[in-house]
Design an enzyme around this catalytic site. Structure first.
Site, mmCIF file in Angstrom:
data_model
loop_
_atom_site.group_PDB
_atom_site.id
_atom_site.type_symbol
_atom_site.label_atom_id
_atom_site.label_comp_id
_atom_site.label_asym_id
_atom_site.label_seq_id
_atom_site.Cartn_x
_atom_site.Cartn_y
_atom_site.Cartn_z
ATOM 1 N N GLU A 146 -4.567 -8.725 2.550
ATOM 2 C CA GLU A 146 -5.657 -8.443 3.485
ATOM 3 C C GLU A 146 -6.841 -9.398 3.332
ATOM 4 O OE1 GLU A 146 -3.211 -4.735 3.404
ATOM 5 O OE2 GLU A 146 -3.870 -6.218 1.932
ATOM 6 N N GLU B 42 0.834 -1.204 0.000
ATOM 7 C CA GLU B 42 0.000 0.000 0.000
ATOM 8 C C GLU B 42 0.874 1.261 0.000
ATOM 9 O OE1 GLU B 42 -4.043 -0.180 0.704
ATOM 10 O OE2 GLU B 42 -3.672 -0.946 2.739
#
Length: 271
Positions: free
Chosen positions: A145, A125
């Site tokens: 995730e 990210e």
């Protein structure tokens, strides 16, 4: 390099001329994100944006790893450093600012990412929030995730499909699988793959090239991209013109033309 006082126990911020190097410095935990680190990152991005003589940043990790994602326990535990505690209370949403998620707080200058080892979950990210990306041959990327029934809160569910083809972005987001450096390059997610141990040196070379360019021009290009996302082309061009014409008329632009005619390196002053 000069160590800057905004450094924290988990984030080292150093400056060499026009270049600032930001190092996530928690190698014993594979540079997993902590409150200390996020406060340091947030302060680093603000310093880079506000300091006129800084033209480009490099983001990397200590100990042969970029970032293994969020350490939820460490992120929820206040720093033991009183100065960091104070800054955490003073910076609204320092988590999002540190993660490069807060678009209003993104640095006005480019960030070059230098990845060795793992850059997974929050590490990927962070990479998605940078502008130029250098990755070592054996590095591992991925947004894990979904495999852990979590959500990529750093913004990748929005940003990744805007940066690489939709099907490739969904492959990464929905399967949560690991991605090699070479595959990331083939997707267009990163700019260069280099031998292990060479990511930072290569990122610094690229940062040097950026720093040699006219700073007003570089910052205007970033700004034009950011401010026209989602706009129709005709409207976007009007915004772009409003940003670009002052650059064309700047002292730096005149210096660039003179330096070209005189066959010498340009000396830009950001005005």
């Amino acid at each position: 390099m000069e160590l800057l006082p905004i450094s924290t126990p988990h984030c080292r911020v150093e400056r060499d001329g026009h270049v600032v190097v930001v190092t996530m410095d928690r190698p014993e935990a594979r540079n997993a994100l902590s409150s200390d680190m996020l406060v340091g990152l947030a302060d680093a991005w603000a310093y880079i944006s506000d300091e006129p003589e800084v033209r480009v940043a490099v983001l990397t990790g200590a100990g042969g790893t970029f970032c293994a994602g969020a350490d939820l326990k460490a992120m929820g535990t206040p720093s033991s450093d009183p100065r960091v505690q104070k800054r955490a209370a003073e910076i609204p949403d320092y988590h999002w600012k540190g993660l490069l998620r807060d678009s209003a707080a993104l640095p006005a200058k480019p960030i070059v990412c230098a990845v060795e080892g793992y850059a997974v979950a929050g590490g990927t990210e962070l990479l998605v929030g940078t502008d130029l990306r250098v990755v070592a041959e054996s590095a591992t990327l991925g947004l894990f995730e979904a495999r852990r029934a979590l959500f990529p809160m750093g913004g990748s569910a929005i940003r990744l499909p805007r940066q690489i083809p939709y099907a490739l972005a969904m492959d990464l987001l929905l399967t949560g699988r690991a991605v090699t450096a070479r595959e990331a390059l083939s997707m267009g997610l990163v700019n260069r793959v280099v031998p292990d141990g060479r990511a930072l040196a290569t990122a610094l070379e690229i940062a040097g090239q950026v720093a040699e360019c006219g700073p007003l021009a570089v910052q205007a290009i970033l700004r034009a991209y950011r401010e026209t996302l989602g706009l129709p082309e005709a409207e976007a061009l009007k915004v772009s013109d409003g940003i670009g014409w002052p650059v064309i008329g700047s002292e730096d632009a005149k210096e660039g033309s003179r330096a070209f005619r005189e066959k010498r390196p340009a000396v830009y002053r950001g005005r």
